[in-house]
Design an enzyme around this catalytic site. Sequence first.
Site, PDB file in Angstrom:
ATOM      1  N   HIS A  50       0.848  -1.194   0.000  1.00  0.00           N
ATOM      2  CA  HIS A  50       0.000   0.000   0.000  1.00  0.00           C
ATOM      3  C   HIS A  50       0.881   1.240   0.000  1.00  0.00           C
ATOM      4  O   HIS A  50       2.114   1.145   0.159  1.00  0.00           O
ATOM      5  CB  HIS A  50      -0.919   0.018   1.229  1.00  0.00           C
ATOM      6  CG  HIS A  50      -0.194  -0.078   2.531  1.00  0.00           C
ATOM      7  ND1 HIS A  50       0.541   0.962   3.044  1.00  0.00           N
ATOM      8  CD2 HIS A  50      -0.048  -1.108   3.402  1.00  0.00           C
ATOM      9  CE1 HIS A  50       1.084   0.581   4.181  1.00  0.00           C
ATOM     10  NE2 HIS A  50       0.754  -0.681   4.421  1.00  0.00           N
TER      11      HIS A  50
HETATM   12  P1  TYD Z   1      -1.148  -2.329   7.719  1.00  0.00           P
HETATM   13  O1  TYD Z   1      -0.631  -0.942   7.749  1.00  0.00           O
HETATM   14  O2  TYD Z   1      -2.004  -2.724   6.555  1.00  0.00           O
HETATM   15  O3  TYD Z   1       0.059  -3.368   7.819  1.00  0.00           O
HETATM   16  P2  TYD Z   1       1.409  -3.434   6.969  1.00  0.00           P
HETATM   17  O4  TYD Z   1       2.465  -2.977   7.902  1.00  0.00           O
HETATM   18  O5  TYD Z   1       1.581  -4.851   6.555  1.00  0.00           O
HETATM   19  O6  TYD Z   1       1.278  -2.531   5.827  1.00  0.00           O
HETATM   20  O7  TYD Z   1      -1.933  -2.612   9.091  1.00  0.00           O
HETATM   21  C1  TYD Z   1      -2.397  -3.895   9.431  1.00  0.00           C
HETATM   22  C2  TYD Z   1      -3.542  -3.726  10.417  1.00  0.00           C
HETATM   23  O8  TYD Z   1      -3.093  -3.095  11.621  1.00  0.00           O
HETATM   24  C3  TYD Z   1      -4.684  -2.901   9.863  1.00  0.00           C
HETATM   25  O9  TYD Z   1      -5.890  -3.544  10.255  1.00  0.00           O
HETATM   26  C4  TYD Z   1      -4.589  -1.588  10.596  1.00  0.00           C
HETATM   27  C5  TYD Z   1      -3.874  -1.926  11.871  1.00  0.00           C
HETATM   28  N1  TYD Z   1      -2.980  -0.828  12.303  1.00  0.00           N
HETATM   29  C6  TYD Z   1      -3.349  -0.020  13.356  1.00  0.00           C
HETATM   30  O10 TYD Z   1      -4.427  -0.181  13.969  1.00  0.00           O
HETATM   31  N2  TYD Z   1      -2.509   0.994  13.755  1.00  0.00           N
HETATM   32  C7  TYD Z   1      -1.329   1.205  13.120  1.00  0.00           C
HETATM   33  O11 TYD Z   1      -0.578   2.149  13.509  1.00  0.00           O
HETATM   34  C8  TYD Z   1      -0.970   0.374  12.007  1.00  0.00           C
HETATM   35  C9  TYD Z   1       0.317   0.589  11.253  1.00  0.00           C
HETATM   36  C10 TYD Z   1      -1.821  -0.629  11.633  1.00  0.00           C
END
Ligand code: TYD
Length: 137
Positions: A50
């Site tokens: 993303h």
């Molecule tokens: P995401 O940012 O999609 O993960 P990645 O690091 O793999 O890109 O986040 C995964 C899940 O965690 C999503 O449901 C949102 C949650 N999340 C939070 O609640 N707070 C945060 O600060 C972050 C980074 C993610």
Amino acid sequence: MNKPKIIQLPKITDVRGNLSFFETSNHIPFEIQRSYWIYDVPGGEMRGGHAYKKNCEFTIALSGSFDIILDNGKGNKQIFSLNRSYYGLYIPQLYWRQMCNFSTNALALIVASTPYNEKDYLRDYDEFCEFSVKDTQ
Ligand code: TYD
């Protein structure tokens, strides 16, 4: 600062064990609003996939190693390998990122410029490319 960049951090070497640190005002090109960390990544898994419209991040491999693949949505891709705890990668807004090749026991620390906001995410690659092209027009 609009380009991704490896930022070296201070390393205080000591026979008792080394120490590194960062300060918003001296090392990080934004004010830190949030920290999170990624750990216990099973072999072969990827994180990310993303971009953010506004949020900027700085990522360090506090332990172990992993790669971050960045894509600006306009045909430029870069890969950064993080494997030391005394430098990290600054990622400006509007970079599609994928984190992969996590080693066993890899620990990624990420500091971010905004609080968590799902509305700031671009999770569809085509939408991201359209958004980033419009952003430069
Ligand atoms: P995401 O940012 O999609 O993960 P990645 O690091 O793999 O890109 O986040 C995964 C899940 O965690 C999503 O449901 C949102 C949650 N999340 C939070 O609640 N707070 C945060 O600060 C972050 C980074 C993610």
